[in-house]
Design an enzyme around this catalytic site. Structure first.
Site, mmCIF file in Angstrom:
data_model
loop_
_atom_site.group_PDB
_atom_site.id
_atom_site.type_symbol
_atom_site.label_atom_id
_atom_site.label_comp_id
_atom_site.label_asym_id
_atom_site.label_seq_id
_atom_site.Cartn_x
_atom_site.Cartn_y
_atom_site.Cartn_z
ATOM 1 N N ASP A 1 11.015 -0.546 -2.770
ATOM 2 C CA ASP A 1 12.204 -1.394 -2.706
ATOM 3 C C ASP A 1 12.254 -2.299 -3.936
ATOM 4 O O ASP A 1 11.450 -3.216 -4.074
ATOM 5 C CB ASP A 1 12.142 -2.230 -1.417
ATOM 6 C CG ASP A 1 13.401 -3.039 -1.185
ATOM 7 O OD1 ASP A 1 14.204 -3.207 -2.130
ATOM 8 O OD2 ASP A 1 13.585 -3.522 -0.057
ATOM 9 N N ASP B 1 19.748 -1.527 -7.303
ATOM 10 C CA ASP B 1 18.935 -1.605 -6.090
ATOM 11 C C ASP B 1 18.546 -0.209 -5.622
ATOM 12 O O ASP B 1 19.373 0.692 -5.587
ATOM 13 C CB ASP B 1 19.757 -2.312 -5.001
ATOM 14 C CG ASP B 1 18.981 -2.486 -3.712
ATOM 15 O OD1 ASP B 1 17.753 -2.680 -3.778
ATOM 16 O OD2 ASP B 1 19.603 -2.430 -2.633
#
Ligand SMILES: *[C@@H]1O[C@H](CO)[C@@H](O)[C@H](O)[C@H]1NC(C)=O
Ligand SMILES: *[C@@H]1O[C@H](CO)[C@@H](O)[C@H](O)[C@H]1NC(C)=O
Ligand SMILES: *[C@@H]1O[C@H](CO)[C@@H](O)[C@H](O)[C@H]1NC(C)=O
Length: 436
Positions: free
Chosen positions: A114, A316
């Site tokens: 992440d 992201d």
């Protein structure tokens, strides 16, 4: 030789060549790790239902609005906070995993990647509510728990130590809106491919409640002070890159390259922007979007970076489909519809689906960044229905709440691109690379 012998030999050969080419067994070289779609063949996790891949993508994308809302909500906050901070929310978006080894001897764990997170944690032996695979501290010779008085503990807890009682560094964290975990801050060796980080600091989960914690842990690649990238500064100098394989490429994995060695030399770059209120996030300056030859008309303020409100654009790895603030998305979509012609229908989060037979006229979408244009390959801007009869523009509007100021370039748009994050030179590089 009779036919059955030939058939037998054929299958024997086939089986041995399949064995020789087992993509799950190969680890690329030194600092190069496989990045595995969570429901791919090389991952131990299986999709909740045996859906078609487009349904799986739609299911995964259905968690996006919550993540995007959360990422935008961070911005008003004046904290310079902290990776694994108590009470800080982290979102459940498990799209890709990497294989790491923790402890000595190393224990294999598949941790979720992440880029918008600094946290690292794994479920530990004896954890209440965790899945079957846990890290066993008591079999590792290099394991150490961190005392509450240490600086790292203050950073993570955001609280001072209690006057009395346990001196271990305990912290709580809420997660994904409906889950929470409680953990102890510890240290052990982390092996990434052939590299070892001797005293990696992470959370050892003691208990969880709610059902959406990544089953074998989370490995944050954010830019904050406690992230993997910061903890490995002396080894990797704040440089890494990844290439995400398509969710569709069940058998294949992409790669995560850590450190400056082996990064592409000729790569176009754009500056990374730093938001002191949200140090983990990788902001870039998106200055415009073209659909075909048309530069879509949008108010510059809708794209402008503003550290105070958090407005701007981030890269992201945990959001599935790219989200633009509603007026920007509408402008892109309207121009796209103008050039493709309808009729248009919706599928899950996608509101611009059309007969796949018209795909040839679908315009290329180009993202303009300071110093770099990214022409999205067709597979990164269109997604097909399972029967293949529909093609959909694979982007959407950010949830339309008061805080909707953040544009998020998500992983469906990054697939089969080498995304290089160079914190040392404060830049992001992008190059085409097939990693399916
Ligand atoms: C380590 O801990 C596990 C679970 O807590 C236990 O089952 C196991 O026997 C322990 N092993 C050693 C070597 O102490
Ligand atoms: C964590 O949560 C538990 C249960 O709600 C609570 O008893 C404990 O004090 C909390 N610990 C910290 C460090 O916040
Ligand atoms: C982003 O690009 C625009 C247009 O070139 C420029 O005016 C602006 O200053 C840039 N913002 C940052 C933070 O670099």
């Amino acid at each position: 030789m009779d036919l059955s012998t030939v058939t037998f030999l054929f299958f024997a050969l086939l089986i041995s060549s399949v064995k020789a080419f087992d993509p799950c067994a190969t680890q690329p070289d030194a600092s190069d790790l496989s990045v595995i779609p969570i429901y791919g063949k090389c991952s131990p996790f299986t999709a909740p239902k045996s859906n078609s891949w487009v349904t799986t993508v739609i299911d995964m994308a259905s968690k996006d609005p919550e993540r995007v809302k959360y990422l935008s909500s961070l911005v008003g906050q004046k904290t310079t906070a902290v990776p694994i901070a108590s009470g800080q929310q982290v979102l459940n978006t498990a799209n890709y995993v990497v294989r790491v080894k923790l402890g000595n001897p190393g224990q294999l764990m598949f941790m979720v990647l992440d880029t918008s997170n600094d946290a690292a944690w794994v479920p530990c032996a004896g954890c209440t509510g965790c899945s079957a695979t846990t890290f066993q501290p008591n079999t590792s010779s290099t394991y150490r728990s961190l005392d509450c008085s240490m600086t790292q503990c203050t950073q993570v807890r955001g609280l001072s130590c209690p006057e009395t009682g346990n001196s271990a560094c305990l912290f709580n964290q809420s997660y994904g809106g409906d889950s929470s975990l409680s953990a102890t801050l510890v240290q052990d060796s982390l092996a990434l491919a052939n590299d070892v980080l001797p005293n990696f600091v992470f959370g050892c989960i003691n208990s969880i409640s709610g059902g959406s914690i990544p089953p074998q842990g989370l490995l944050g690649l954010g830019r904050g002070p406690m992230s993997l990238i910061s903890q490995s500064q002396s080894l990797y100098s704040g440089v890494f890159s990844y290439c995400l394989p398509s969710f569709r490429s069940y058998y294949f994995s992409g790669s995560l390259k850590l450190g400056p060695v082996g990064q592409p030399k000729n790569i176009r770059t754009t500056p990374l922007l730093h938001n002191p209120h949200r140090p983990s996030l990788y902001y870039v300056n998106l200055t415009g979007i073209s659909v075909g030859r048309v530069l879509v008309p949008v108010e510059p303020e809708l794209l402008a970076f503003n550290p105070n409100t958090g407005a701007g654009t981030i890269i992201d790895s945990g959001t599935v489909i790219t989200r633009f603030v509603p007026p920007v998305y509408t402008a892109i979509r309207d121009e796209f519809r103008k050039q493709v012609k309808g009729p248009f229908s919706s599928l899950g989060a996608f509101d611009t689906c059309f007969a796949a037979t018209y795909e040839a006229v679908a315009p290329v979408i180009t993202l303009h960044f300071t110093g770099m244009d990214l022409k999205l390959p067709m597979e990164n801007s269109l997604i097909h229905s399972s029967a293949g009869s529909l093609a959909c523009l694979s982007m959407a509007a950010a949830p339309n709440n008061v805080n909707s100021v953040l544009n998020v370039i998500a992983n469906l748009q990054q697939q089969n691109l080498r995304m290089m994050f160079d914190e040392a030179n404060s830049r992001l590089g992008i190059a085409r690379e097939l990693c399916n």
